[in-house]
Design a protein around this motif. Sequence first.
Motif, PDB file in Angstrom:
ATOM      1  N   ALA A  45       0.555  -1.060  -0.090  1.00 32.47           N
ATOM      2  CA  ALA A  45      -0.144  -0.145   0.004  1.00 32.47           C
ATOM      3  C   ALA A  45       0.954   1.347   0.110  1.00 32.47           C
ATOM      4  N   GLU A  46       1.919   1.216   0.927  1.00 33.13           N
ATOM      5  CA  GLU A  46       2.668   2.331   0.871  1.00 33.13           C
ATOM      6  C   GLU A  46       3.429   2.628  -0.450  1.00 33.13           C
ATOM      7  N   ASN A  47       3.934   1.470  -0.995  1.00 29.30           N
ATOM      8  CA  ASN A  47       4.671   1.862  -2.196  1.00 29.30           C
ATOM      9  C   ASN A  47       3.889   2.521  -3.233  1.00 29.30           C
ATOM     10  N   GLN A  48       2.564   2.380  -3.159  1.00 30.46           N
ATOM     11  CA  GLN A  48       1.604   2.842  -4.108  1.00 30.46           C
ATOM     12  C   GLN A  48       1.525   4.223  -3.963  1.00 30.46           C
ATOM     13  N   CYS A 152      -3.409   5.260   1.159  1.00 31.94           N
ATOM     14  CA  CYS A 152      -3.681   4.164   0.430  1.00 31.94           C
ATOM     15  C   CYS A 152      -4.124   2.950   1.602  1.00 31.94           C
ATOM     16  N   GLY A 153      -5.153   2.185   1.461  1.00 28.20           N
ATOM     17  CA  GLY A 153      -5.348   1.218   2.465  1.00 28.20           C
ATOM     18  C   GLY A 153      -6.835   1.635   3.107  1.00 28.20           C
ATOM     19  N   TRP A 154      -7.485   0.575   3.520  1.00 23.71           N
ATOM     20  CA  TRP A 154      -8.760   0.800   4.291  1.00 23.71           C
ATOM     21  C   TRP A 154      -8.785   1.693   5.351  1.00 23.71           C
ATOM     22  N   ASP A 155      -7.645   1.501   6.413  1.00 22.87           N
ATOM     23  CA  ASP A 155      -7.640   2.138   7.419  1.00 22.87           C
ATOM     24  C   ASP A 155      -7.315   3.414   7.429  1.00 22.87           C
ATOM     25  N   THR A 156      -6.799   3.925   6.159  1.00 22.74           N
ATOM     26  CA  THR A 156      -6.406   5.225   5.937  1.00 22.74           C
ATOM     27  C   THR A 156      -7.670   6.095   5.538  1.00 22.74           C
ATOM     28  N   ILE A 176      -6.166   6.023  -2.669  1.00 21.83           N
ATOM     29  CA  ILE A 176      -5.866   4.730  -3.500  1.00 21.83           C
ATOM     30  C   ILE A 176      -6.473   3.622  -2.945  1.00 21.83           C
ATOM     31  N   GLN A 177      -6.810   2.860  -3.572  1.00 19.97           N
ATOM     32  CA  GLN A 177      -7.881   1.781  -3.399  1.00 19.97           C
ATOM     33  C   GLN A 177      -9.180   1.981  -3.239  1.00 19.97           C
ATOM     34  N   HIS A 178     -10.086   1.340  -3.575  1.00 20.07           N
ATOM     35  CA  HIS A 178     -11.674   1.737  -3.389  1.00 20.07           C
ATOM     36  C   HIS A 178     -12.302   1.992  -2.160  1.00 20.07           C
ATOM     37  N   VAL A 190      -8.273   6.627  -6.862  1.00 26.46           N
ATOM     38  CA  VAL A 190      -7.427   5.542  -7.674  1.00 26.46           C
ATOM     39  C   VAL A 190      -7.720   4.201  -7.330  1.00 26.46           C
ATOM     40  N   THR A 191      -8.086   3.693  -8.304  1.00 26.98           N
ATOM     41  CA  THR A 191      -8.536   2.278  -8.156  1.00 26.98           C
ATOM     42  C   THR A 191      -8.254   1.266  -9.241  1.00 26.98           C
TER      43      THR A 191
END
Length: 426
Positions: A45-48, A152-156, A176-178, A190-191
């Motif tokens: 996630a963090e690399n995205q 990026c990521g659900w928790d963010t 990033i990520q839906h 962005v997804t």
Amino acid sequence: MRPIRLPEPPGDGMMETPEIFAGGGGGGATVVRRAVLIGNGSPGAENQCLGLARALGLADNVTLYRVTRPRGGINEWLHFLPISLHKFIDQLLRQFFRNTRFAVVVQGRKPYRVSTGGSVGLSAVLEADVKKIVTVARDTYEKEGPTLVVACGWDTISYSSLIRKLTSDNVFVIQIQHPRSRLDRFDLVVTPRHDYYALTTSGQQEVPRLFRRWITPQEPPGSNVVLTIGALHQADSAALRLAAIAWHDELAPLPKPLLIVNIGGPTGNCKYGVDLARQLITSLYNVLDSCGSVRISFTRRTPQKVADVIFKEFNRHPKIYIWDGEEPNPHMGHLAWADAFVVTADSVSMLSEACSTGKPVYVIGTEHCKWKLSAFHKTLRERGVVRPFTGLEDISNTWSYSPLNDAIEVATRVREVIAERGWTVG
């Protein structure tokens, strides 16, 4: 020695900043020169986030914050809760059971420590703090300009959406990520395209109507949604050229062609075990005559039993080297120096990176994939960027395709949307 083939960056000047905007000459507050990244502790996630910052030319002025859940003991069973509620319950339980015999059950035996950013290329990572991020964005706006926030990521999600709500005039927020619902909480989402698999005919047939809205996004992409094929990452041309230099002494002398094998681990949509390891072993033996050398890498998701089977089989083979997991991680060097890749089907990130090099990519284990992950693999096959790994391949053969370039394409869209606000990325 054969030259390293890497995709060239776009030659249309799209990534260059006009001179008028350099160094604050474009009016100060209208130039975005810094990025706040919010991750969840997962390197994927963090690399995205970092990959998008690189594509926008902001990699030298980023701050990475991390949302961390309580770990250990009963907390491993509470990850389904919203993070704020999870943290509240953790604090409550720690206070209530402190100095009792149940403390170990609540806290676990080992204290949880927030790791540094070594895995994502930064020396330090800060604990996510909405109030601090908002204050800095507001107080420094006149001098430093707007802040780009990439999460990026659900928790963010709760963090990035709240930052935009509190200081929308000073930030541009990208998720990033839906986030599954209420996409208007962000300036841009962005997804991957396969996140909308449930809206396809096949997806509609696979899930009972009652559960569809809880499993995957329902609304079709809106104007603030950017669809990608795979995952964003940091393995752009510049990074790979640096990696080629850094790993030259170790990887350049290896007999060619060099085959890199990247092994991930089973996921909910791609379940497998030692059966795939044995299939991989058989196929690798069948192609060894066409390989000069083979290097195998595992990830932290690789089950120990899978790693053990492969290590036991190939540990003493003269053509095969297995990375032991100790630093430095050769992953970027592998991407730069490989002639071909074999990647397990579970990892969108590893496949996206390999497919961005323009080199042959073989996939093993797609038959274990289902749901939207199978849609991802179907897209890769239709674009001609991957082929199944059967053991019948001649690794010295190659083919050409248009490398995946999701980060550059997303960066282009980000610049367009930011320009509509009257800002530019400098």
